[in-house]
Design a protein around this motif. Structure first.
Motif, PDB file in Angstrom:
ATOM      1  N   ASN A 348       6.033   1.528   0.859  1.00  0.00           N
ATOM      2  CA  ASN A 348       4.832   1.654   0.016  1.00  0.00           C
ATOM      3  C   ASN A 348       4.407   0.290  -0.519  1.00  0.00           C
ATOM      4  O   ASN A 348       3.224  -0.051  -0.507  1.00  0.00           O
ATOM      5  N   LYS A 351       2.766  -1.588   2.111  1.00  0.00           N
ATOM      6  CA  LYS A 351       1.515  -0.935   2.499  1.00  0.00           C
ATOM      7  C   LYS A 351       0.403  -1.218   1.486  1.00  0.00           C
ATOM      8  O   LYS A 351      -0.743  -1.459   1.864  1.00  0.00           O
ATOM      9  N   PHE A 352       0.750  -1.188   0.214  1.00  0.00           N
ATOM     10  CA  PHE A 352      -0.288  -1.312  -0.822  1.00  0.00           C
ATOM     11  C   PHE A 352      -0.437  -2.740  -1.355  1.00  0.00           C
ATOM     12  O   PHE A 352      -0.990  -2.934  -2.430  1.00  0.00           O
ATOM     13  N   ASP A 380       5.942  -5.208  -6.452  1.00  0.00           N
ATOM     14  CA  ASP A 380       4.946  -5.781  -5.540  1.00  0.00           C
ATOM     15  C   ASP A 380       3.797  -6.386  -6.334  1.00  0.00           C
ATOM     16  O   ASP A 380       3.713  -6.222  -7.555  1.00  0.00           O
ATOM     17  N   ILE A 385      -1.460   0.994  -9.762  1.00  0.00           N
ATOM     18  CA  ILE A 385      -1.788   2.418  -9.946  1.00  0.00           C
ATOM     19  C   ILE A 385      -2.260   2.594 -11.389  1.00  0.00           C
ATOM     20  O   ILE A 385      -1.585   2.146 -12.324  1.00  0.00           O
ATOM     21  N   ILE A 393       1.780  10.905  -8.858  1.00  0.00           N
ATOM     22  CA  ILE A 393       2.218  10.445  -7.530  1.00  0.00           C
ATOM     23  C   ILE A 393       3.640  10.858  -7.179  1.00  0.00           C
ATOM     24  O   ILE A 393       4.013  10.874  -6.024  1.00  0.00           O
ATOM     25  N   ARG A 398       0.919  14.436  -3.336  1.00  0.00           N
ATOM     26  CA  ARG A 398      -0.045  13.833  -4.253  1.00  0.00           C
ATOM     27  C   ARG A 398      -0.156  12.349  -3.987  1.00  0.00           C
ATOM     28  O   ARG A 398       0.834  11.644  -3.812  1.00  0.00           O
ATOM     29  N   GLN A 399      -1.386  11.870  -3.963  1.00  0.00           N
ATOM     30  CA  GLN A 399      -1.635  10.446  -3.815  1.00  0.00           C
ATOM     31  C   GLN A 399      -2.485  10.003  -4.995  1.00  0.00           C
ATOM     32  O   GLN A 399      -3.100  10.827  -5.668  1.00  0.00           O
ATOM     33  N   ALA A 400      -2.518   8.662  -5.236  1.00  0.00           N
ATOM     34  CA  ALA A 400      -3.176   8.173  -6.451  1.00  0.00           C
ATOM     35  C   ALA A 400      -4.636   8.617  -6.508  1.00  0.00           C
ATOM     36  O   ALA A 400      -5.098   9.124  -7.501  1.00  0.00           O
ATOM     37  N   THR A 404      -7.151   6.754  -1.094  1.00  0.00           N
ATOM     38  CA  THR A 404      -5.903   6.166  -0.592  1.00  0.00           C
ATOM     39  C   THR A 404      -5.601   6.645   0.817  1.00  0.00           C
ATOM     40  O   THR A 404      -5.273   5.852   1.700  1.00  0.00           O
ATOM     41  N   GLY A 410      -0.710   8.211   5.162  1.00  0.00           N
ATOM     42  CA  GLY A 410       0.414   8.719   4.370  1.00  0.00           C
ATOM     43  C   GLY A 410       0.216  10.182   4.021  1.00  0.00           C
ATOM     44  O   GLY A 410      -0.879  10.720   4.146  1.00  0.00           O
ATOM     45  N   THR A 411       1.309  10.803   3.602  1.00  0.00           N
ATOM     46  CA  THR A 411       1.280  12.242   3.332  1.00  0.00           C
ATOM     47  C   THR A 411       1.439  12.563   1.865  1.00  0.00           C
ATOM     48  O   THR A 411       1.182  13.675   1.432  1.00  0.00           O
ATOM     49  N   GLY A 412       1.932  11.602   1.086  1.00  0.00           N
ATOM     50  CA  GLY A 412       2.203  11.896  -0.316  1.00  0.00           C
ATOM     51  C   GLY A 412       3.535  12.591  -0.501  1.00  0.00           C
ATOM     52  O   GLY A 412       3.794  13.185  -1.545  1.00  0.00           O
ATOM     53  N   GLY A 414       6.597  10.953   0.349  1.00  0.00           N
ATOM     54  CA  GLY A 414       7.647   9.944   0.180  1.00  0.00           C
ATOM     55  C   GLY A 414       8.223   9.902  -1.225  1.00  0.00           C
ATOM     56  O   GLY A 414       9.447   9.953  -1.415  1.00  0.00           O
ATOM     57  N   LEU A 415       7.366   9.848  -2.229  1.00  0.00           N
ATOM     58  CA  LEU A 415       7.865   9.732  -3.609  1.00  0.00           C
ATOM     59  C   LEU A 415       8.495  11.034  -4.085  1.00  0.00           C
ATOM     60  O   LEU A 415       9.450  11.014  -4.860  1.00  0.00           O
TER      61      LEU A 415
HETATM   62  P1  ADP Z   1       2.319   8.281   0.800  1.00  0.00           P
HETATM   63  O1  ADP Z   1       2.633   6.839   0.664  1.00  0.00           O
HETATM   64  O2  ADP Z   1       2.773   8.886   2.083  1.00  0.00           O
HETATM   65  O3  ADP Z   1       0.934   8.627   0.443  1.00  0.00           O
HETATM   66  P2  ADP Z   1       4.101   8.547  -1.475  1.00  0.00           P
HETATM   67  O4  ADP Z   1       4.618   9.788  -2.158  1.00  0.00           O
HETATM   68  O5  ADP Z   1       5.075   7.554  -1.026  1.00  0.00           O
HETATM   69  O6  ADP Z   1       3.207   9.061  -0.277  1.00  0.00           O
HETATM   70  O7  ADP Z   1       3.097   7.862  -2.470  1.00  0.00           O
HETATM   71  C1  ADP Z   1       2.134   8.647  -3.166  1.00  0.00           C
HETATM   72  C2  ADP Z   1       1.002   7.783  -3.639  1.00  0.00           C
HETATM   73  O8  ADP Z   1       1.441   6.877  -4.674  1.00  0.00           O
HETATM   74  C3  ADP Z   1       0.406   6.885  -2.592  1.00  0.00           C
HETATM   75  O9  ADP Z   1      -0.512   7.572  -1.768  1.00  0.00           O
HETATM   76  C4  ADP Z   1      -0.270   5.844  -3.463  1.00  0.00           C
HETATM   77  O10 ADP Z   1      -1.502   6.338  -3.942  1.00  0.00           O
HETATM   78  C5  ADP Z   1       0.678   5.691  -4.631  1.00  0.00           C
HETATM   79  N1  ADP Z   1       1.609   4.559  -4.467  1.00  0.00           N
HETATM   80  C6  ADP Z   1       2.904   4.618  -4.099  1.00  0.00           C
HETATM   81  N2  ADP Z   1       3.463   3.392  -4.091  1.00  0.00           N
HETATM   82  C7  ADP Z   1       2.520   2.519  -4.446  1.00  0.00           C
HETATM   83  C8  ADP Z   1       2.486   1.082  -4.626  1.00  0.00           C
HETATM   84  N3  ADP Z   1       3.573   0.309  -4.417  1.00  0.00           N
HETATM   85  N4  ADP Z   1       1.320   0.533  -5.014  1.00  0.00           N
HETATM   86  C9  ADP Z   1       0.236   1.297  -5.231  1.00  0.00           C
HETATM   87  N5  ADP Z   1       0.198   2.648  -5.085  1.00  0.00           N
HETATM   88  C10 ADP Z   1       1.324   3.264  -4.700  1.00  0.00           C
END
Ligand code: ADP
Length: 589
Positions: A348, A351-352, A380, A385, A393, A398-400, A404, A410-412, A414-415
């Motif tokens: 992540n 990626k971000f 990072d 966010i 998140i 759920r994504q931000a 995004t 992404g699927t939301g 991972g977290l």
């Molecule tokens: P995914 O990355 O597959 O969307 P995650 O559960 O890993 O799923 O993350 C959920 C959301 O949290 C992301 O879609 C993003 O909006 C936000 N996010 C996670 N990590 C970061 C980061 N390092 N910087 C900014 N936003 C983040």
């Protein structure tokens, strides 16, 4: 316990001592108790009254049934026509539970409406008959007789003994209490018995148990289905990814290279998604188990970062890590799951983040009683966010914000997975972030310490090294595509490969020729990988020597590794095969 205050006040005014006695009975949740107390009539004269109180526990709270009647005066006969007795019976008739007044011979002197309803007999038919004439079960008669005797001898009420009874062809669960009924002089004249029909409650409990069983069965079926699906999907994915990697290594026009690169990235993200969904379901159905093995955290961090280096470099990002010297060299925990969390967070972070750096740091939070809690931080300098998105998140899917997904994919999941894993490791996870300034994801996890040793375990060889020596490999694999993928990957590095389609053929091949390594699929027709390995190991008992056997399996379920090692295999590769891991295995020996 609550009771009507005016009732208590009333008693208090009349007779403090008795009121206390009755309150004590309430407090003790007592069964049936008879007492005689002096009561002052409205017109001022005092008279004796007999009270029978029963406290009954019900699902909706405790309830007291109190029955009072003027005591029969000495010499006065207590005929049923007595106004007090009639009133007493009228009250009993209002009660939902079955009540009966039984004389010392066990004959019914009075039965209430509920009693008649329960046993499907009229009052006239019952009065004067003995309880033993009305029951067909000798067992129950003997039991009830025992209870009557006990209550008579001790004077103590017996609460709630349970039994089953068939009334008019309907099976009922009943709950019975018995107490002594006394006359005006306190002499026992019989028994008061209350029977509660608990059939509904018992049925509800039974249904609840059945529903729970069905839900557990459904969860098991879901997990089995997912394991099978993941196996089925991973097998063709092995073909797609493997062949794409091989094709990308040949002379291609820029257009072809571009197409194949897209195939590769799509296939890889499909695989990530598949793994995420599988993990998520395993966590949901509580099938995911944590391992407890000794591992080096420094190696785990370095190994996790390595695959990200190229991508970070391409984006112009600096990728750093810093492990505090306090962090123990070896800890006991689940290295695969620790790496999975770091993997998610580092992935992540890269990626971000468009420019700047990603930094992983680990320090010790506390160490006590053979346990250590480590604090990980992945910082990072990316998009950050906003405060109102920070809690959401961590939830599944759920994504931000909506944009995004479109921008970064992404699927939301991972977290959400990381959060569950962190909790399973006895830690917590949180984020500090500011839009456009970057994010720092923190998590803690508890590990056991290794007693008395500080030595790091041997590092797992996971990196590609140029072929040290060329070996002869026997590949036992039934799927033609997979045969081709493994063969091409190995021959590309100069190794010699023989392919067979099942365990039986593998045994024959080993008879004929010597091999340095066997790559053994687990699920094959005729003879599977476990069986073939067992046969090879049995033969080695006589002949000596040890042939390296590494399993290849598309199963991604917990415990696969253990099963392979227990079957006598030396290692384990999961499909789709990672070429680097395959080379590492081949060139390790
Ligand atoms: P995914 O990355 O597959 O969307 P995650 O559960 O890993 O799923 O993350 C959920 C959301 O949290 C992301 O879609 C993003 O909006 C936000 N996010 C996670 N990590 C970061 C980061 N390092 N910087 C900014 N936003 C983040």
């Amino acid at each position: 316990m609550t009771y009507n205050t005016s009732f208590a006040d009333n008693l208090q005014r009349n007779h403090d001592r008795h009121a206390q006695g009755l309150q004590a009975l309430f407090a003790a949740g007592g069964a049936i108790e008879s007492r005689r107390i002096t009561v002052r009539h409205r017109d001022g004269h005092e008279f004796l009254a007999d009270w029978a109180i029963s406290i009954a526990s019900r699902a909706d709270g405790d309830r007291a049934i109190a029955i009072a009647r003027p005591s029969a005066q000495a010499g006065e006969s207590a005929s049923p026509a007595d106004a007090g007795e009639v009133r007493y019976h009228e009250i009993l008739d209002q009660i939902e539970d079955a009540c009966a007044v039984v004389d010392l011979k066990g004959r019914y002197r009075f039965v209430n409406h509920a009693f008649c309803r329960l046993f499907g007999r009229s009052r006239e038919a019952l009065i004067g008959t003995s309880f033993s004439e009305n029951s067909r079960s000798d067992d129950r008669i003997a039991k009830l007789r025992g209870v009557y005797t006990q209550v008579y001898q001790t004077g103590t009420p017996v609460k709630a003994f349970e039994y089953q009874l068939t009334v008019n062809g309907v099976e009922k669960s009943l709950d019975q209490s018995v107490s002594v009924d006394r006359d005006a002089n306190g002499q026992p004249v019989g028994f008061l018995t209350i029977i509660r029909d608990t059939t509904e409650r018992a049925r509800a409990q039974h249904e609840l148990a059945r529903a729970k069983e069905a839900a557990e069965e459904a969860t098991r079926a879901k997990s089995d289905f997912l394991a099978n699906m993941s196996h089925e999907i991973r097998t063709p994915m092995n073909g797609i990814i493997g062949m794409t990697l091989l094709a990308l290594d040949t002379e291609l026009t820029p257009y072809q290279a571009d197409c194949l690169t897209t195939v590769r990235t799509s296939a890889e993200s499909l695989l990530t998604l598949l793994n995420d969904i599988l993990d998520f379901s395993k966590i949901e159905s509580r099938m995911l188990k944590m391992e407890a093995v000794a591992f080096s955290l420094r190696d785990a961090v370095a190994d996790t970062l390595k695959p990200f280096e190229v991508h970070a470099h391409q984006k112009g990002l600096e990728l750093r890590h810093d492990i505090d010297p306090d962090v123990p060299a070896v800890i006991i925990g689940d290295p695969v799951r620790v790496r999975q969390i770091m993997n998610n967070l580092i992935g992540n972070a890269i990626k971000f983040t468009e420019r700047g750096q990603v930094k992983v740091s680990v320090c010790q939070e506390r160490r006590r009683d053979g346990r250590v809690v480590l604090h990980f931080a992945i910082a990072d300098t990316g998009i950050g966010i906003s405060a109102d998105h920070q809690a959401a998140i961590f939830e599944a899917f759920r994504q931000a914000d909506g944009s995004t997904t479109r921008r970064f994919g992404g699927t939301g999941l991972g977290l959400a997975i990381s959060t569950s894993l962190v909790h399973m490791m006895g830690g917590r996870i949180w984020v500090e972030s500011e839009p456009d300034a970057g994010s720092t994801f923190h998590f803690t996890a508890a590990f056991d310490l290794v007693e008395g040793t500080a030595a790091a375990p041997p590092k797992a060889a996971a990196t590609a090294v140029p072929p040290a020596r060329l070996i002869k490999v026997l590949v036992a694999e039934d799927t033609v595509i997979n045969q081709r993928v493994v063969m091409r990957m190995l021959t590309k590095h100069g190794h010699t490969v023989t392919v067979v389609a099942d365990g039986r053929e593998a045994l024959d091949a080993i008879e004929r020729e010597a091999y340095d390594l066997v790559l053994m699929d687990v699920q094959m027709p005729v003879m599977g990988g476990f069986e073939a390995t067992a046969a090879i190991r049995a033969r080695e008992q006589q002949t000596g020597g040890h042939l390296r056997i590494v399993a290849m399996t598309a199963h991604a379920m917990n415990g696969d590794r253990e099963r392979c090692l227990a079957a006598g295999m030396d290692g384990y590769l999961s499909k789709p095969l990672d070429p680097q891991l395959l080379y590492a295995i081949a060139e390790e020996g």
